[in-house]
Design an enzyme around this catalytic site. Structure first.
Site, PDB file in Angstrom:
ATOM      1  N   GLY A 120      -7.308  -2.625  -6.057  1.00 19.80           N
ATOM      2  CA  GLY A 120      -7.824  -1.320  -6.484  1.00 19.80           C
ATOM      3  C   GLY A 120      -6.711  -0.300  -6.735  1.00 19.80           C
ATOM      4  O   GLY A 120      -6.893   0.633  -7.521  1.00 19.80           O
ATOM      5  N   GLU A 123      -5.532  -0.932 -10.097  1.00 23.45           N
ATOM      6  CA  GLU A 123      -6.603  -0.502 -11.016  1.00 23.45           C
ATOM      7  C   GLU A 123      -6.630   1.020 -11.177  1.00 23.45           C
ATOM      8  O   GLU A 123      -6.935   1.528 -12.254  1.00 23.45           O
ATOM      9  CB  GLU A 123      -7.949  -1.054 -10.507  1.00 23.45           C
ATOM     10  CG  GLU A 123      -8.022  -2.573 -10.686  1.00 23.45           C
ATOM     11  CD  GLU A 123      -9.153  -3.228  -9.908  1.00 23.45           C
ATOM     12  OE1 GLU A 123      -9.257  -2.990  -8.687  1.00 23.45           O
ATOM     13  OE2 GLU A 123      -9.936  -3.975 -10.527  1.00 23.45           O
ATOM     14  N   GLU A 165      -6.838 -10.209  -5.613  1.00 19.54           N
ATOM     15  CA  GLU A 165      -8.210 -10.421  -5.127  1.00 19.54           C
ATOM     16  C   GLU A 165      -8.574 -11.884  -4.982  1.00 19.54           C
ATOM     17  O   GLU A 165      -9.290 -12.257  -4.055  1.00 19.54           O
ATOM     18  CB  GLU A 165      -9.216  -9.724  -6.067  1.00 19.54           C
ATOM     19  CG  GLU A 165      -9.273  -8.217  -5.947  1.00 19.54           C
ATOM     20  CD  GLU A 165      -8.281  -7.498  -6.850  1.00 19.54           C
ATOM     21  OE1 GLU A 165      -7.352  -8.159  -7.373  1.00 19.54           O
ATOM     22  OE2 GLU A 165      -8.427  -6.281  -7.034  1.00 19.54           O
ATOM     23  N   ALA A 169      -8.380  -1.621  -2.536  1.00 18.67           N
ATOM     24  CA  ALA A 169      -9.614  -1.156  -1.917  1.00 18.67           C
ATOM     25  C   ALA A 169      -9.536  -1.548  -0.443  1.00 18.67           C
ATOM     26  O   ALA A 169      -8.836  -2.502  -0.084  1.00 18.67           O
ATOM     27  CB  ALA A 169     -10.806  -1.833  -2.581  1.00 18.67           C
TER      28      ALA A 169
HETATM   29  N1  CAA Z   1      -7.336  -2.540   3.060  1.00 17.52           N
HETATM   30  C1  CAA Z   1      -7.361  -2.180   4.355  1.00 17.52           C
HETATM   31  N2  CAA Z   1      -6.241  -2.155   5.112  1.00 17.52           N
HETATM   32  C2  CAA Z   1      -5.075  -2.514   4.549  1.00 17.52           C
HETATM   33  C3  CAA Z   1      -4.993  -2.908   3.212  1.00 17.52           C
HETATM   34  C4  CAA Z   1      -6.188  -2.910   2.438  1.00 17.52           C
HETATM   35  N3  CAA Z   1      -6.223  -3.209   1.119  1.00 17.52           N
HETATM   36  N4  CAA Z   1      -3.702  -3.225   2.932  1.00 17.52           N
HETATM   37  C5  CAA Z   1      -3.013  -3.041   4.077  1.00 17.52           C
HETATM   38  N5  CAA Z   1      -3.841  -2.611   5.054  1.00 17.52           N
HETATM   39  C6  CAA Z   1      -3.512  -2.285   6.442  1.00 17.52           C
HETATM   40  C7  CAA Z   1      -3.276  -3.540   7.268  1.00 17.52           C
HETATM   41  O1  CAA Z   1      -4.497  -4.071   7.701  1.00 17.52           O
HETATM   42  C8  CAA Z   1      -2.425  -2.996   8.393  1.00 17.52           C
HETATM   43  O2  CAA Z   1      -3.255  -2.313   9.292  1.00 17.52           O
HETATM   44  P1  CAA Z   1      -3.148  -2.628  10.887  1.00 17.52           P
HETATM   45  O3  CAA Z   1      -1.787  -2.125  11.257  1.00 17.52           O
HETATM   46  O4  CAA Z   1      -4.258  -1.822  11.466  1.00 17.52           O
HETATM   47  O5  CAA Z   1      -3.288  -4.082  11.039  1.00 17.52           O
HETATM   48  C9  CAA Z   1      -1.575  -1.930   7.695  1.00 17.52           C
HETATM   49  O6  CAA Z   1      -2.256  -1.599   6.479  1.00 17.52           O
HETATM   50  C10 CAA Z   1      -0.179  -2.419   7.328  1.00 17.52           C
HETATM   51  O7  CAA Z   1      -0.324  -3.581   6.561  1.00 17.52           O
HETATM   52  P2  CAA Z   1       0.479  -4.940   6.867  1.00 17.52           P
HETATM   53  O8  CAA Z   1       0.769  -5.059   8.323  1.00 17.52           O
HETATM   54  O9  CAA Z   1      -0.270  -6.068   6.232  1.00 17.52           O
HETATM   55  O10 CAA Z   1       1.849  -4.651   6.101  1.00 17.52           O
HETATM   56  P3  CAA Z   1       2.853  -5.724   5.482  1.00 17.52           P
HETATM   57  O11 CAA Z   1       4.072  -4.966   5.119  1.00 17.52           O
HETATM   58  O12 CAA Z   1       3.004  -6.892   6.365  1.00 17.52           O
HETATM   59  O13 CAA Z   1       2.139  -6.243   4.132  1.00 17.52           O
HETATM   60  C11 CAA Z   1       0.916  -5.953   2.081  1.00 17.52           C
HETATM   61  C12 CAA Z   1       1.927  -5.338   3.072  1.00 17.52           C
HETATM   62  C13 CAA Z   1       1.552  -7.170   1.381  1.00 17.52           C
HETATM   63  C14 CAA Z   1       0.583  -4.878   1.067  1.00 17.52           C
HETATM   64  C15 CAA Z   1      -0.346  -6.406   2.859  1.00 17.52           C
HETATM   65  O14 CAA Z   1      -0.803  -5.310   3.666  1.00 17.52           O
HETATM   66  C16 CAA Z   1      -1.488  -6.814   1.986  1.00 17.52           C
HETATM   67  O15 CAA Z   1      -1.472  -7.907   1.460  1.00 17.52           O
HETATM   68  N6  CAA Z   1      -2.513  -5.946   1.827  1.00 17.52           N
HETATM   69  C17 CAA Z   1      -3.707  -6.275   1.100  1.00 17.52           C
HETATM   70  C18 CAA Z   1      -3.464  -6.207  -0.407  1.00 17.52           C
HETATM   71  C19 CAA Z   1      -4.712  -6.615  -1.150  1.00 17.52           C
HETATM   72  O16 CAA Z   1      -5.167  -7.737  -1.058  1.00 17.52           O
HETATM   73  N7  CAA Z   1      -5.258  -5.685  -1.938  1.00 17.52           N
HETATM   74  C20 CAA Z   1      -6.461  -5.923  -2.714  1.00 17.52           C
HETATM   75  C21 CAA Z   1      -7.671  -5.507  -1.953  1.00 17.52           C
HETATM   76  S1  CAA Z   1      -9.153  -6.053  -2.711  1.00 17.52           S
HETATM   77  C22 CAA Z   1      -9.458  -4.928  -3.925  1.00 17.52           C
HETATM   78  O17 CAA Z   1      -8.729  -3.989  -4.150  1.00 17.52           O
HETATM   79  C23 CAA Z   1     -10.721  -5.208  -4.694  1.00 17.52           C
HETATM   80  C24 CAA Z   1     -10.961  -4.366  -5.881  1.00 17.52           C
HETATM   81  O18 CAA Z   1     -10.515  -4.637  -6.967  1.00 17.52           O
HETATM   82  C25 CAA Z   1     -11.850  -3.237  -5.768  1.00 17.52           C
END
Ligand code: CAA
Length: 258
Positions: free
Chosen positions: A109, A112, A132, A64
């Site tokens: 998400g 999911e 999360e 998400a």
């Molecule tokens: N939401 C919004 N933006 C996201 C994102 C997310 N879930 N995941 C990645 N991005 C964005 C980053 O912010 C970044 O944007 P900017 O260039 O503007 O900064 C871009 O995508 C590239 O990401 P990274 O620079 O972080 O890429 P990386 O290769 O270094 O890392 C990754 C990749 C390990 C997937 C890392 O991006 C990450 O950990 N992302 C978040 C994953 C996460 O925690 N997901 C769960 C979200 S909570 C949820 O989903 C709740 C639910 O159940 C409803």
């Protein structure tokens, strides 16, 4: 460019999440766009199955949208969870099989959404997780419910409470995905399975999904009752007459979905 693309390949409706800059993270606009495309494909009787995938080589869906979530208060967060649960339930209850073609990160998400699909195929580059807890929140789009049902409580508790990522091989070993294939074979494999589904009787496919899904929410006795009823209903269809006749005449059936 649209945030969700749709095309039809060999009778498979392919939905591609198209936010590569955000690793295909799903915000509210993406949820609505996905639902719109799924509704259109539902009405299209040239489409027998759906494939969901992500743009680019890095991510299926990285979760998400964290940037959208950051501003939410508790009530708004609950509504955000309900919107995500609505789309995952919509996929789960879809009457045509939905295949997740998981090309990279399937996190939060994103995992999911994959869990709500009926069949999951991963590329060797896919990574799965419910990270999360590392953000101080819990899965909100069905992860606590669908993950244990798919892989068992033990693995689900470990994945959700550690937030650790697992690779495609481990996902396959624990039953999270049906296949692991090389990245350049991912769509080919998804379309191959989609085409097998598309050549079957559409009503039979729909009733099979219904029997399995409802059965998993009922007692076995009630599930068997539902199965017998749906089995009986297939005998009202032209597809049943065609399917049985084609077998006896040693030819391929021509199903119409009636
Ligand atoms: N939401 C919004 N933006 C996201 C994102 C997310 N879930 N995941 C990645 N991005 C964005 C980053 O912010 C970044 O944007 P900017 O260039 O503007 O900064 C871009 O995508 C590239 O990401 P990274 O620079 O972080 O890429 P990386 O290769 O270094 O890392 C990754 C990749 C390990 C997937 C890392 O991006 C990450 O950990 N992302 C978040 C994953 C996460 O925690 N997901 C769960 C979200 S909570 C949820 O989903 C709740 C639910 O159940 C409803």
């Amino acid at each position: 460019m649209s945030i969700v693309n749709q095309e039809i390949i060999d009778g498979c409706g392919v939905i591609t999440i198209n936010r590569e800059d955000a690793l295909n993270a799903i915000n509210t606009d993406v949820i609505y766009a996905m639902k719109k495309e799924l509704r259109l494909l539902h009405k299209n009787n040239r489409v027998g199955s759906i494939i969901i995938t992500g743009t680019g080589e890095k991510a299926f869906i990285a979760g998400a949208d964290i940037k959208e979530m950051e501003a939410l208060n508790s009530t708004e967060a609950m509504e955000f969870a309900k919107r995500g649960q609505d789309i995952t339930r919509f996929i789960e209850e879809y009457s045509k099989p939905v295949i997740a073609a998981i090309n990279g990160f399937a996190l939060g998400g994103g995992c999911e959404i994959a869990l709500a699909c009926h069949i999951r195929i991963a590329s060797t580059k896919a990574m799965f997780g419910q990270p999360e807890v590392k953000l101080g929140i819990i899965p909100g789009w069905g992860g606590t419910q669908r993950l244990p049902r798919l892989v068992g409580k033990g693995y689900a508790i470990e994945i959700i409470t550690t937030g650790a990522l697992i690779n495609a091989q481990k996902a396959h070993r624990i039953g999270l995905v049906n296949y692991v294939v090389e990245p350049n074979q991912l769509m080919e494999k998804a379309i191959e399975i989609g085409k097998q589904i598309n050549s079957a009787g559409p009503v039979a496919v729909k009733y099979s999904l219904d029997a399995i899904r409802r059965g998993s929410e009922l007692s076995q006795v009630d599930g068997l009752h539902n199965e017998a009823q749906l089995f009986g209903l297939t005998f009202n269809t032209q597809d049943k007459s065609e399917g049985l006749k084609a077998f006896i005449e040693k030819r391929e059936p021509k199903f119409t979905g009636n």
